[in-house]
Design a protein around this motif. Structure first.
Motif, PDB file in Angstrom:
ATOM      1  N   MET A 118      49.019  76.136  94.575  1.00  0.00           N
ATOM      2  CA  MET A 118      49.754  77.367  94.348  1.00  0.00           C
ATOM      3  C   MET A 118      50.219  77.520  92.904  1.00  0.00           C
ATOM      4  N   LYS A 119      50.105  76.457  92.097  1.00  0.00           N
ATOM      5  CA  LYS A 119      50.530  76.546  90.711  1.00  0.00           C
ATOM      6  C   LYS A 119      49.529  77.371  89.909  1.00  0.00           C
ATOM      7  N   PRO A 120      50.034  78.229  89.034  1.00  0.00           N
ATOM      8  CA  PRO A 120      49.095  79.015  88.222  1.00  0.00           C
ATOM      9  C   PRO A 120      48.359  78.120  87.242  1.00  0.00           C
ATOM     10  N   ARG A 121      47.123  78.451  87.005  1.00  0.00           N
ATOM     11  CA  ARG A 121      46.329  77.689  86.054  1.00  0.00           C
ATOM     12  C   ARG A 121      46.387  78.398  84.711  1.00  0.00           C
ATOM     13  N   ILE A 122      46.897  77.692  83.709  1.00  0.00           N
ATOM     14  CA  ILE A 122      47.030  78.251  82.373  1.00  0.00           C
ATOM     15  C   ILE A 122      46.117  77.462  81.443  1.00  0.00           C
ATOM     16  N   ARG A 123      45.310  78.181  80.712  1.00  0.00           N
ATOM     17  CA  ARG A 123      44.407  77.541  79.774  1.00  0.00           C
ATOM     18  C   ARG A 123      45.028  77.633  78.380  1.00  0.00           C
ATOM     19  N   VAL A 124      45.226  76.482  77.757  1.00  0.00           N
ATOM     20  CA  VAL A 124      45.830  76.431  76.439  1.00  0.00           C
ATOM     21  C   VAL A 124      44.772  75.990  75.441  1.00  0.00           C
ATOM     22  N   SER A 125      44.673  76.733  74.356  1.00  0.00           N
ATOM     23  CA  SER A 125      43.742  76.370  73.296  1.00  0.00           C
ATOM     24  C   SER A 125      44.493  75.572  72.238  1.00  0.00           C
ATOM     25  N   ILE A 126      43.985  74.421  71.888  1.00  0.00           N
ATOM     26  CA  ILE A 126      44.625  73.542  70.921  1.00  0.00           C
ATOM     27  C   ILE A 126      44.197  73.863  69.490  1.00  0.00           C
ATOM     28  N   ALA A 127      43.149  74.663  69.314  1.00  0.00           N
ATOM     29  CA  ALA A 127      42.608  74.952  67.976  1.00  0.00           C
ATOM     30  C   ALA A 127      43.638  75.525  67.011  1.00  0.00           C
ATOM     31  N   PRO A 128      44.466  76.518  67.389  1.00  0.00           N
ATOM     32  CA  PRO A 128      45.454  77.038  66.427  1.00  0.00           C
ATOM     33  C   PRO A 128      46.443  75.964  65.972  1.00  0.00           C
ATOM     34  N   LEU A 129      46.815  75.062  66.872  1.00  0.00           N
ATOM     35  CA  LEU A 129      47.741  73.990  66.501  1.00  0.00           C
ATOM     36  C   LEU A 129      47.084  73.032  65.510  1.00  0.00           C
ATOM     37  N   ARG A 130      45.830  72.724  65.698  1.00  0.00           N
ATOM     38  CA  ARG A 130      45.116  71.854  64.760  1.00  0.00           C
ATOM     39  C   ARG A 130      45.014  72.503  63.378  1.00  0.00           C
ATOM     40  N   ARG A 131      44.699  73.792  63.354  1.00  0.00           N
ATOM     41  CA  ARG A 131      44.603  74.489  62.064  1.00  0.00           C
ATOM     42  C   ARG A 131      45.936  74.442  61.330  1.00  0.00           C
ATOM     43  N   MET A 132      47.034  74.643  62.042  1.00  0.00           N
ATOM     44  CA  MET A 132      48.349  74.614  61.422  1.00  0.00           C
ATOM     45  C   MET A 132      48.663  73.208  60.904  1.00  0.00           C
ATOM     46  N   ARG A 133      48.357  72.192  61.694  1.00  0.00           N
ATOM     47  CA  ARG A 133      48.604  70.813  61.282  1.00  0.00           C
ATOM     48  C   ARG A 133      47.787  70.484  60.028  1.00  0.00           C
ATOM     49  N   ASN A 134      46.508  70.882  60.034  1.00  0.00           N
ATOM     50  CA  ASN A 134      45.648  70.608  58.888  1.00  0.00           C
ATOM     51  C   ASN A 134      46.121  71.346  57.636  1.00  0.00           C
ATOM     52  N   THR A 135      46.603  72.562  57.797  1.00  0.00           N
ATOM     53  CA  THR A 135      47.103  73.340  56.663  1.00  0.00           C
ATOM     54  C   THR A 135      48.340  72.681  56.071  1.00  0.00           C
ATOM     55  N   SER A 136      49.264  72.254  56.923  1.00  0.00           N
ATOM     56  CA  SER A 136      50.470  71.608  56.406  1.00  0.00           C
ATOM     57  C   SER A 136      50.119  70.286  55.721  1.00  0.00           C
ATOM     58  N   ALA A 137      49.150  69.560  56.221  1.00  0.00           N
ATOM     59  CA  ALA A 137      48.733  68.318  55.563  1.00  0.00           C
ATOM     60  C   ALA A 137      48.152  68.618  54.179  1.00  0.00           C
ATOM     61  N   ARG A 138      47.386  69.686  54.044  1.00  0.00           N
ATOM     62  CA  ARG A 138      46.823  70.065  52.749  1.00  0.00           C
ATOM     63  C   ARG A 138      47.928  70.471  51.765  1.00  0.00           C
ATOM     64  N   VAL A 139      48.926  71.187  52.249  1.00  0.00           N
ATOM     65  CA  VAL A 139      50.041  71.589  51.390  1.00  0.00           C
ATOM     66  C   VAL A 139      50.773  70.353  50.876  1.00  0.00           C
ATOM     67  N   TRP A 140      51.057  69.392  51.748  1.00  0.00           N
ATOM     68  CA  TRP A 140      51.751  68.163  51.338  1.00  0.00           C
ATOM     69  C   TRP A 140      50.927  67.390  50.313  1.00  0.00           C
ATOM     70  N   ARG A 141      49.615  67.295  50.510  1.00  0.00           N
ATOM     71  CA  ARG A 141      48.763  66.604  49.530  1.00  0.00           C
ATOM     72  C   ARG A 141      48.800  67.322  48.182  1.00  0.00           C
ATOM     73  N   PHE A 142      48.755  68.653  48.206  1.00  0.00           N
ATOM     74  CA  PHE A 142      48.791  69.435  46.972  1.00  0.00           C
ATOM     75  C   PHE A 142      50.086  69.186  46.208  1.00  0.00           C
ATOM     76  N   LEU A 143      51.212  69.221  46.962  1.00  0.00           N
ATOM     77  CA  LEU A 143      52.521  69.022  46.319  1.00  0.00           C
ATOM     78  C   LEU A 143      52.687  67.600  45.810  1.00  0.00           C
ATOM     79  N   ARG A 144      52.155  66.638  46.504  1.00  0.00           N
ATOM     80  CA  ARG A 144      52.259  65.244  46.133  1.00  0.00           C
ATOM     81  C   ARG A 144      51.465  64.981  44.846  1.00  0.00           C
ATOM     82  N   ASN A 145      50.314  65.605  44.678  1.00  0.00           N
ATOM     83  CA  ASN A 145      49.465  65.402  43.517  1.00  0.00           C
ATOM     84  C   ASN A 145      50.042  66.060  42.275  1.00  0.00           C
ATOM     85  N   LYS A 146      50.905  66.990  42.387  1.00  0.00           N
ATOM     86  CA  LYS A 146      51.490  67.666  41.223  1.00  0.00           C
ATOM     87  C   LYS A 146      52.561  66.794  40.719  1.00  0.00           C
TER      88      LYS A 146
END
Length: 146
Positions: A118-146
């Motif tokens: 009886m529980k509803p089935r919800i499909r969650v896409s993880i792709a947007p979360l990965r893109r956000m994580r990867n973007t923040s990692a790139r920002v930190w690397r950029f700031l660290r190198n400066k």
């Protein structure tokens, strides 16, 4: 897991032609099964089909029971749906076997209304979360190198 009710389907093969085509005989068998299973009968309706066969349906206080017969194939199809802990729909199989004397029987027990189903089935896409994580990692690397 708790369920709301049990739905038994019973297939009986190799039954006596005369029994399967006798409306009063089948009604009597159904009344015996209802009594044995501790179900409450509200109404019982039967219909003889042409050229042979019949249908009997019992409206119960705890749901319903039905039997459809096909004498030309020596076959009976029985459905029992019931709810409540005090009912014993599986005992109907013993009663029908004793009365109809089939050569072969198949019973399927279906648990109706299981909570996990009886529980509803919800499909969650993880792709947007990965893109956000990867973007923040790139920002930190950029700031660290400066």
């Amino acid at each position: 897991m708790t369920s709301i009710g049990r739905h038994l389907t019973i297939d009986m093969y190799g039954c006596n032609y005369d029994h399967l085509n006798n409306l009063e005989f089948i009604k009597t068998a159904m009344l015996a099964a209802i009594k044995e299973t501790n179900l409450t009968l509200l109404d019982l309706v039967g219909h003889q089909t042409e050229p042979q066969g019949l249908t009997v349906i019992a409206l119960l206080g705890q749901s319903h029971m039905s039997i459809h017969t096909f004498p030309e194939q020596s076959y009976a199809a029985i459905d029992i749906f019931s709810y409540g802990d005090y009912t014993h729909p599986d005992k109907a199989l013993t009663v029908f076997k004793k009365i109809l004397r089939p050569e072969k029987t198949r019973m399927t027990n279906i648990m109706r209304g299981l909570q996990k189903d009886m529980k509803p089935r919800i499909r969650v896409s993880i792709a947007p979360l990965r893109r956000m994580r990867n973007t923040s990692a790139r920002v930190w690397r950029f700031l660290r190198n400066k």
